[in-house]
Design a protein around this motif. Structure first.
Motif, short mmCIF file in Angstrom:
data_model
loop_
_atom_site.label_atom_id
_atom_site.label_comp_id
_atom_site.label_asym_id
_atom_site.label_seq_id
_atom_site.Cartn_x
_atom_site.Cartn_y
_atom_site.Cartn_z
N ASN A 73 0.86 -1.18 0.00
CA ASN A 73 0.00 0.00 0.00
C ASN A 73 0.90 1.23 0.00
O ASN A 73 1.79 1.36 0.84
N SER A 74 0.68 2.13 -0.95
CA SER A 74 1.55 3.29 -1.11
C SER A 74 0.76 4.58 -1.01
O SER A 74 -0.41 4.66 -1.41
N SER A 75 1.42 5.62 -0.45
CA SER A 75 0.78 6.93 -0.36
C SER A 75 0.63 7.56 -1.74
O SER A 75 -0.16 8.48 -1.93
N ILE A 76 1.40 7.08 -2.72
CA ILE A 76 1.22 7.48 -4.11
C ILE A 76 0.65 6.27 -4.83
O ILE A 76 1.32 5.25 -5.00
N GLY A 77 -0.60 6.37 -5.24
CA GLY A 77 -1.35 5.20 -5.70
C GLY A 77 -0.70 4.39 -6.79
O GLY A 77 -0.86 3.18 -6.86
N ASP A 78 0.06 5.05 -7.68
CA ASP A 78 0.66 4.34 -8.81
C ASP A 78 1.65 3.27 -8.37
O ASP A 78 2.01 2.39 -9.15
N TYR A 79 2.14 3.35 -7.12
CA TYR A 79 3.18 2.44 -6.67
C TYR A 79 2.64 1.24 -5.89
O TYR A 79 3.38 0.33 -5.56
N GLY A 80 1.37 1.23 -5.55
CA GLY A 80 0.80 0.11 -4.81
C GLY A 80 0.55 -1.08 -5.72
O GLY A 80 0.33 -0.94 -6.92
N TYR A 81 0.60 -2.28 -5.16
CA TYR A 81 0.35 -3.47 -5.97
C TYR A 81 0.12 -4.69 -5.08
O TYR A 81 0.42 -4.69 -3.88
N GLN A 82 -0.44 -5.72 -5.69
CA GLN A 82 -0.51 -7.05 -5.11
C GLN A 82 0.05 -8.03 -6.13
O GLN A 82 -0.22 -7.90 -7.32
N ARG A 83 0.81 -9.00 -5.65
CA ARG A 83 1.38 -9.99 -6.57
C ARG A 83 1.30 -11.37 -5.94
O ARG A 83 1.65 -11.55 -4.77
N TYR A 84 0.85 -12.34 -6.72
CA TYR A 84 0.78 -13.74 -6.30
C TYR A 84 1.65 -14.55 -7.24
O TYR A 84 1.57 -14.40 -8.46
N THR A 85 2.47 -15.42 -6.68
CA THR A 85 3.41 -16.16 -7.52
C THR A 85 3.49 -17.62 -7.07
O THR A 85 3.56 -17.91 -5.88
N LEU A 86 3.49 -18.51 -8.05
CA LEU A 86 3.73 -19.93 -7.83
C LEU A 86 5.00 -20.30 -8.59
O LEU A 86 5.10 -20.06 -9.79
N SER A 87 5.99 -20.86 -7.89
CA SER A 87 7.29 -21.13 -8.50
C SER A 87 7.67 -22.60 -8.33
O SER A 87 7.31 -23.23 -7.34
N GLN A 88 8.42 -23.08 -9.30
CA GLN A 88 8.96 -24.44 -9.24
C GLN A 88 10.41 -24.38 -9.72
O GLN A 88 10.71 -23.80 -10.76
N SER A 89 11.31 -24.97 -8.93
CA SER A 89 12.73 -24.93 -9.31
C SER A 89 13.36 -26.31 -9.16
O SER A 89 12.89 -27.15 -8.39
N LEU A 90 14.44 -26.50 -9.89
CA LEU A 90 15.24 -27.72 -9.81
C LEU A 90 16.70 -27.30 -9.68
O LEU A 90 17.21 -26.52 -10.49
N THR A 91 17.37 -27.79 -8.63
CA THR A 91 18.76 -27.46 -8.39
C THR A 91 19.61 -28.72 -8.47
O THR A 91 19.26 -29.75 -7.89
N ALA A 92 20.72 -28.61 -9.19
CA ALA A 92 21.67 -29.72 -9.30
C ALA A 92 23.00 -29.26 -8.72
O ALA A 92 23.48 -28.17 -9.03
N ALA A 93 23.58 -30.08 -7.84
CA ALA A 93 24.86 -29.74 -7.21
C ALA A 93 25.81 -30.93 -7.33
O ALA A 93 25.42 -32.07 -7.08
N PHE A 94 27.04 -30.64 -7.73
CA PHE A 94 28.03 -31.70 -7.93
C PHE A 94 29.35 -31.31 -7.28
O PHE A 94 29.68 -30.14 -7.16
#
Length: 359
Positions: A338-359
């Motif tokens: 929530n921003s005092s300057i309306g243009d900067y306010g936002y809501q964001r929803y994210t679903l992420s999937q990652s795969l990490t390989a370590a050797f």
């Protein structure tokens, strides 16, 4: 000194064999092995200790020692890792929600608020190279991009090269990076960053982190308008490693030289608090709250020189280790600003999937 720790190791090893549940002996044994630079043996002792399900205070100390041992093992036995990640989400204000000097190119913003679904990807790899017993260099490459379906003007790609000099014995590091951001043929931006980081731990299971950094960004649009942006920051964090409570204070200054019509030259600060809770070996949740304020130095006197944002965020993570080399992770993220300057306010929803390989 090594003889002193060697004698201690012999004594504590004898006690741990005769009294397996004498947890303090195992802690002292791992500490002695650590100072003798026998990191693999210390790692084995601590893993055995945690497998015995010791009391909470002993377990906290063991995990703290284990982290120090694993940091040293990372230097002695460099590990190459690679990451592939994809994100799906919805953003209520795709022009401003990612608008920070290190995350979203300034010149790609517009004055309109556009609600958009998006997909983003990230491919990354890093590899440490041991310099000597005290220093290591960490190299990395990171390629990412975003596709906004209802706001194509916000689409971009970024390529970043990373180098970090690490000095674990003094808890310090010097991260540096150079990057390029582009959008079709109409816009590009170069990014140079550098920082000094320090963290300290003490016996009360608390940790403080200090980071002083700066960024220099140079951008060019297809109409030959250019912008130079200098961003400096001081980040200070305090957290208790036992309960994962974290307090943060950030101070930022930005100076822009631009022919583009965007706010420039501002000073700001951010204070915040977040808590991390590990539900099991596979599940983790983070909740956070923050408040930030900016003062713009070169705005028209009739305009609002101050901007205040209240930030709420939640993060739920699930992780599964497929085998010794592969790990997959799923994330659900929610951000509300929530921003005092309306243009900067936002809501964001994210679903992420990652795969990490370590050797």
């Amino acid at each position: 000194m090594s003889k002193k720790y060697g004698d201690s190791a012999i004594a504590f090893r004898s006690i741990s064999y005769s009294s397996p549940h004498y947890y303090q002996a195992r802690l002292h044994l791992s500490d002695a092995l650590f100072h003798m630079k026998k990191y693999r043996q210390a790692h084995y002792v601590l893993k055995q200790l945690l497998a015995l399900d010791p009391p909470k205070d002993i377990a906290k100390q063991a995990r703290k020692q284990l982290k120090q041992v694993e940091e040293q093992l990372a230097i002695d036995r460099p590990q190459v890792s690679a990451l592939a990640e994809i994100r799906l989400g919805r953003d209520s204000n795709s022009n401003y929600s990612l608008a920070t000097p290190n995350d979203y190119p300034t010149a790609l913003r517009s004055s309109d608020s556009i609600d958009s679904n998006f997909m983003s990807f990230r491919l990354a790899a890093d590899w440490p190279i041991k310099i000597n017993d005290n220093f290591a260099n960490h190299y990395g490459i990171d390629f990412s991009g975003s596709q906004f379906y209802q706001n194509s003007s916000a689409n971009y790609q970024r390529l970043t090269l990373i180098n970090e000099l690490i000095y674990p014995e003094q808890n310090t590091s010097l991260p540096m990076s150079a990057g390029l951001v582009w959008k079709d043929d109409s816009y590009w931006q170069t990014e140079l960053t550098g920082a000094f980081q320090y963290h300290s731990d003490n016996q009360q299971q608390t940790r403080s982190d200090f980071k002083l950094g700066s960024n220099i960004n140079l951008s060019m649009s297809d109409d030959n308008s250019s912008q130079v942006e200098y961003f400096s920051s001081l980040d200070v964090y305090f957290d208790t490693t036992a309960s994962k409570h974290r307090y943060q204070l950030k101070l930022n200054t930005v100076s822009e030289s631009s022919t583009l019509d965007f706010p420039a030259d501002w000073f700001g600060f951010q204070i915040g608090y977040d808590i991390e809770k590990t539900l099991s070996d596979k599940y983790q949740i983070n909740l956070g709250i923050a408040h930030q304020m900016r003062r713009y130095n070169d705005k028209d006197p009739d305009e609002n020189k101050y901007r205040q944002d209240s930030v709420l965020n939640a993060h739920l993570e699930w992780q599964w280790q497929i085998n010794r080399h592969l790990t997959t992770s799923s994330y659900i993220d929610w951000h509300d600003v929530n921003s005092s300057i309306g243009d900067y306010g936002y809501q964001r929803y994210t679903l992420s999937q990652s795969l990490t390989a370590a050797f």
